[in-house]
Scaffold this motif. Structure first.
Motif, PDB file in Angstrom:
ATOM      1  N   THR A  16      37.638  -8.681 -57.243  1.00 42.83           N
ATOM      2  CA  THR A  16      36.825  -9.789 -56.727  1.00 42.83           C
ATOM      3  C   THR A  16      36.419  -9.599 -55.280  1.00 42.83           C
ATOM      4  O   THR A  16      35.559 -10.323 -54.791  1.00 42.83           O
ATOM      5  CB  THR A  16      37.582 -11.128 -56.853  1.00 42.83           C
ATOM      6  OG1 THR A  16      38.802 -11.046 -56.121  1.00 42.83           O
ATOM      7  CG2 THR A  16      37.857 -11.460 -58.313  1.00 42.83           C
ATOM      8  N   GLY A  17      37.044  -8.647 -54.593  1.00 44.33           N
ATOM      9  CA  GLY A  17      36.676  -8.458 -53.200  1.00 44.33           C
ATOM     10  C   GLY A  17      37.204  -7.179 -52.607  1.00 44.33           C
ATOM     11  O   GLY A  17      38.196  -6.615 -53.071  1.00 44.33           O
ATOM     12  N   LEU A  27      30.332  -8.969 -52.171  1.00 40.31           N
ATOM     13  CA  LEU A  27      30.188  -8.214 -53.412  1.00 40.31           C
ATOM     14  C   LEU A  27      30.413  -9.127 -54.607  1.00 40.31           C
ATOM     15  O   LEU A  27      31.157 -10.098 -54.530  1.00 40.31           O
ATOM     16  CB  LEU A  27      31.218  -7.081 -53.470  1.00 40.31           C
ATOM     17  CG  LEU A  27      31.197  -6.083 -52.328  1.00 40.31           C
ATOM     18  CD1 LEU A  27      32.395  -5.159 -52.430  1.00 40.31           C
ATOM     19  CD2 LEU A  27      29.900  -5.295 -52.330  1.00 40.31           C
ATOM     20  N   SER A  28      29.788  -8.792 -55.709  1.00 38.57           N
ATOM     21  CA  SER A  28      30.015  -9.524 -56.951  1.00 38.57           C
ATOM     22  C   SER A  28      31.292  -9.023 -57.610  1.00 38.57           C
ATOM     23  O   SER A  28      31.582  -7.821 -57.568  1.00 38.57           O
ATOM     24  CB  SER A  28      28.855  -9.308 -57.918  1.00 38.57           C
ATOM     25  OG  SER A  28      27.668  -9.790 -57.370  1.00 38.57           O
ATOM     26  N   PRO A  29      32.071  -9.913 -58.236  1.00 36.21           N
ATOM     27  CA  PRO A  29      33.265  -9.465 -58.969  1.00 36.21           C
ATOM     28  C   PRO A  29      32.865  -8.464 -60.051  1.00 36.21           C
ATOM     29  O   PRO A  29      31.788  -8.570 -60.644  1.00 36.21           O
ATOM     30  CB  PRO A  29      33.803 -10.756 -59.587  1.00 36.21           C
ATOM     31  CG  PRO A  29      33.262 -11.847 -58.740  1.00 36.21           C
ATOM     32  CD  PRO A  29      31.913 -11.363 -58.276  1.00 36.21           C
ATOM     33  N   THR A  30      33.725  -7.486 -60.274  1.00 35.63           N
ATOM     34  CA  THR A  30      33.418  -6.460 -61.262  1.00 35.63           C
ATOM     35  C   THR A  30      34.661  -6.088 -62.057  1.00 35.63           C
ATOM     36  O   THR A  30      35.769  -6.077 -61.524  1.00 35.63           O
ATOM     37  CB  THR A  30      32.813  -5.207 -60.580  1.00 35.63           C
ATOM     38  OG1 THR A  30      32.491  -4.245 -61.558  1.00 35.63           O
ATOM     39  CG2 THR A  30      33.770  -4.586 -59.585  1.00 35.63           C
ATOM     40  N   THR A  46      26.142  -0.507 -55.688  1.00 33.48           N
ATOM     41  CA  THR A  46      25.981  -1.634 -54.777  1.00 33.48           C
ATOM     42  C   THR A  46      27.238  -1.826 -53.936  1.00 33.48           C
ATOM     43  O   THR A  46      27.174  -1.929 -52.711  1.00 33.48           O
ATOM     44  CB  THR A  46      25.671  -2.923 -55.569  1.00 33.48           C
ATOM     45  OG1 THR A  46      24.476  -2.719 -56.327  1.00 33.48           O
ATOM     46  CG2 THR A  46      25.501  -4.102 -54.639  1.00 33.48           C
ATOM     47  N   SER A  47      28.399  -1.862 -54.570  1.00 30.22           N
ATOM     48  CA  SER A  47      29.661  -2.041 -53.843  1.00 30.22           C
ATOM     49  C   SER A  47      29.941  -0.859 -52.924  1.00 30.22           C
ATOM     50  O   SER A  47      30.346  -1.028 -51.774  1.00 30.22           O
ATOM     51  CB  SER A  47      30.828  -2.204 -54.823  1.00 30.22           C
ATOM     52  OG  SER A  47      30.666  -3.349 -55.611  1.00 30.22           O
ATOM     53  N   GLU A  87      41.738  -0.570 -42.041  1.00 31.54           N
ATOM     54  CA  GLU A  87      42.487  -1.033 -43.202  1.00 31.54           C
ATOM     55  C   GLU A  87      41.518  -1.551 -44.260  1.00 31.54           C
ATOM     56  O   GLU A  87      40.589  -2.284 -43.954  1.00 31.54           O
ATOM     57  CB  GLU A  87      43.429  -2.165 -42.788  1.00 31.54           C
ATOM     58  CG  GLU A  87      44.215  -2.749 -43.937  1.00 31.54           C
ATOM     59  CD  GLU A  87      45.054  -3.916 -43.500  1.00 31.54           C
ATOM     60  OE1 GLU A  87      46.245  -3.697 -43.218  1.00 31.54           O
ATOM     61  OE2 GLU A  87      44.511  -5.045 -43.417  1.00 31.54           O
ATOM     62  N   ILE A  88      41.744  -1.148 -45.492  1.00 31.56           N
ATOM     63  CA  ILE A  88      40.937  -1.616 -46.613  1.00 31.56           C
ATOM     64  C   ILE A  88      41.853  -2.375 -47.563  1.00 31.56           C
ATOM     65  O   ILE A  88      42.949  -1.914 -47.893  1.00 31.56           O
ATOM     66  CB  ILE A  88      40.242  -0.449 -47.342  1.00 31.56           C
ATOM     67  CG1 ILE A  88      39.234   0.227 -46.407  1.00 31.56           C
ATOM     68  CG2 ILE A  88      39.544  -0.939 -48.620  1.00 31.56           C
ATOM     69  CD1 ILE A  88      38.530   1.427 -46.995  1.00 31.56           C
ATOM     70  N   VAL A  89      41.398  -3.552 -47.981  1.00 32.77           N
ATOM     71  CA  VAL A  89      42.151  -4.376 -48.923  1.00 32.77           C
ATOM     72  C   VAL A  89      41.299  -4.583 -50.165  1.00 32.77           C
ATOM     73  O   VAL A  89      40.146  -5.005 -50.075  1.00 32.77           O
ATOM     74  CB  VAL A  89      42.512  -5.749 -48.304  1.00 32.77           C
ATOM     75  CG1 VAL A  89      43.247  -6.619 -49.322  1.00 32.77           C
ATOM     76  CG2 VAL A  89      43.341  -5.576 -47.043  1.00 32.77           C
ATOM     77  N   LEU A  90      41.859  -4.248 -51.308  1.00 36.62           N
ATOM     78  CA  LEU A  90      41.222  -4.532 -52.589  1.00 36.62           C
ATOM     79  C   LEU A  90      41.837  -5.829 -53.099  1.00 36.62           C
ATOM     80  O   LEU A  90      43.060  -5.953 -53.159  1.00 36.62           O
ATOM     81  CB  LEU A  90      41.474  -3.400 -53.584  1.00 36.62           C
ATOM     82  CG  LEU A  90      41.025  -2.006 -53.152  1.00 36.62           C
ATOM     83  CD1 LEU A  90      41.411  -0.976 -54.210  1.00 36.62           C
ATOM     84  CD2 LEU A  90      39.544  -1.960 -52.873  1.00 36.62           C
ATOM     85  N   THR A  91      40.993  -6.789 -53.459  1.00 39.18           N
ATOM     86  CA  THR A  91      41.488  -8.084 -53.925  1.00 39.18           C
ATOM     87  C   THR A  91      41.066  -8.278 -55.375  1.00 39.18           C
ATOM     88  O   THR A  91      39.905  -8.067 -55.721  1.00 39.18           O
ATOM     89  CB  THR A  91      40.938  -9.229 -53.043  1.00 39.18           C
ATOM     90  OG1 THR A  91      41.302  -8.965 -51.689  1.00 39.18           O
ATOM     91  CG2 THR A  91      41.513 -10.570 -53.470  1.00 39.18           C
ATOM     92  N   TYR A  92      42.042  -8.691 -56.177  1.00 37.45           N
ATOM     93  CA  TYR A  92      41.812  -8.898 -57.604  1.00 37.45           C
ATOM     94  C   TYR A  92      41.804 -10.383 -57.926  1.00 37.45           C
ATOM     95  O   TYR A  92      42.238 -11.214 -57.124  1.00 37.45           O
ATOM     96  CB  TYR A  92      42.871  -8.166 -58.420  1.00 37.45           C
ATOM     97  CG  TYR A  92      42.867  -6.686 -58.147  1.00 37.45           C
ATOM     98  CD1 TYR A  92      41.926  -5.861 -58.748  1.00 37.45           C
ATOM     99  CD2 TYR A  92      43.761  -6.118 -57.253  1.00 37.45           C
ATOM    100  CE1 TYR A  92      41.892  -4.507 -58.476  1.00 37.45           C
ATOM    101  CE2 TYR A  92      43.730  -4.754 -56.975  1.00 37.45           C
ATOM    102  CZ  TYR A  92      42.789  -3.960 -57.588  1.00 37.45           C
ATOM    103  OH  TYR A  92      42.756  -2.625 -57.317  1.00 37.45           O
TER     104      TYR A  92
END
Length: 171
Positions: A16-17, A27-30, A46-47, A87-92
């Motif tokens: 989601t982010g 970004l759109s959720p994927t 796109t992302s 720092e990169i955070v992937l959010t679900y």
């Protein structure tokens, strides 16, 4: 955990982010597959281009380097003993974060060629995947019976046991 009857042996989540140094990208959720058989993380174009652009701005103090494999966001770190990687955070789905450290963000070929370990898919229709470079920073726990996935710290104790108490969330 999401299921896909066309790919029953894979585990899916909804990404989601993505955030860089606390700034969440628009970004759109994927739908995203956790793919331990793939090294790098593949995002929809796109992302990826949003991530690539902002990461490039954050790394603008370093000269770019030639691409390698499918990775086109590469830098020459020659002469830099310390590099602060954003720092990169992937959010679900459910606002479950996985914080990537510098070792999981960069694929280092040599000091003169260190690349962002993300790349793009050929089109926006395909499913994104989170490769093993980003998964190996965590204990990934699969609760298949309850369709849940959890992420915990990847800490190994002095007795060799792995910390699974530090699970961020199960969803």
């Amino acid at each position: 955990m999401l299921t896909n009857r066309n790919l029953p042996s894979f585990y899916f989540l909804k990404l989601t982010g993505i955030s860089i140094e606390g700034t969440r990208l628009a970004l759109s959720p994927t739908e995203t597959v956790l793919d331990s058989g793939t090294s790098f993380t593949y995002l929809t174009p796109t992302s990826y281009f949003v991530l690539h652009g902002i990461f490039g701005k954050k790394m603008s103090n370093f000269p770019t380097a030639l691409p390698i494999l499918y990775l086109d966001t590469c830098y020459d770190l020659t002469g830099h003993s310390e590099v602060d990687v954003p720092e990169i955070v992937l959010t679900y789905d459910g606002e479950v974060p996985t914080i990537l450290d510098g070792s999981g963000i960069r694929y280092i070929v040599s000091v003169s060629q260190a690349c962002l370990a993300f790349t793009k898919l050929n089109d926006d229709v395909k499913v994104s995947n989170i490769g093993n470079m980003h998964q190996c920073r965590f204990n990934v726990v699969y609760d298949v019976g309850n369709l849940r996935i959890g992420f915990g710290s990847n800490v190994v104790a002095s007795d060799g046991s792995i910390d699974v108490i530090g699970l961020n969330a199960m969803y």
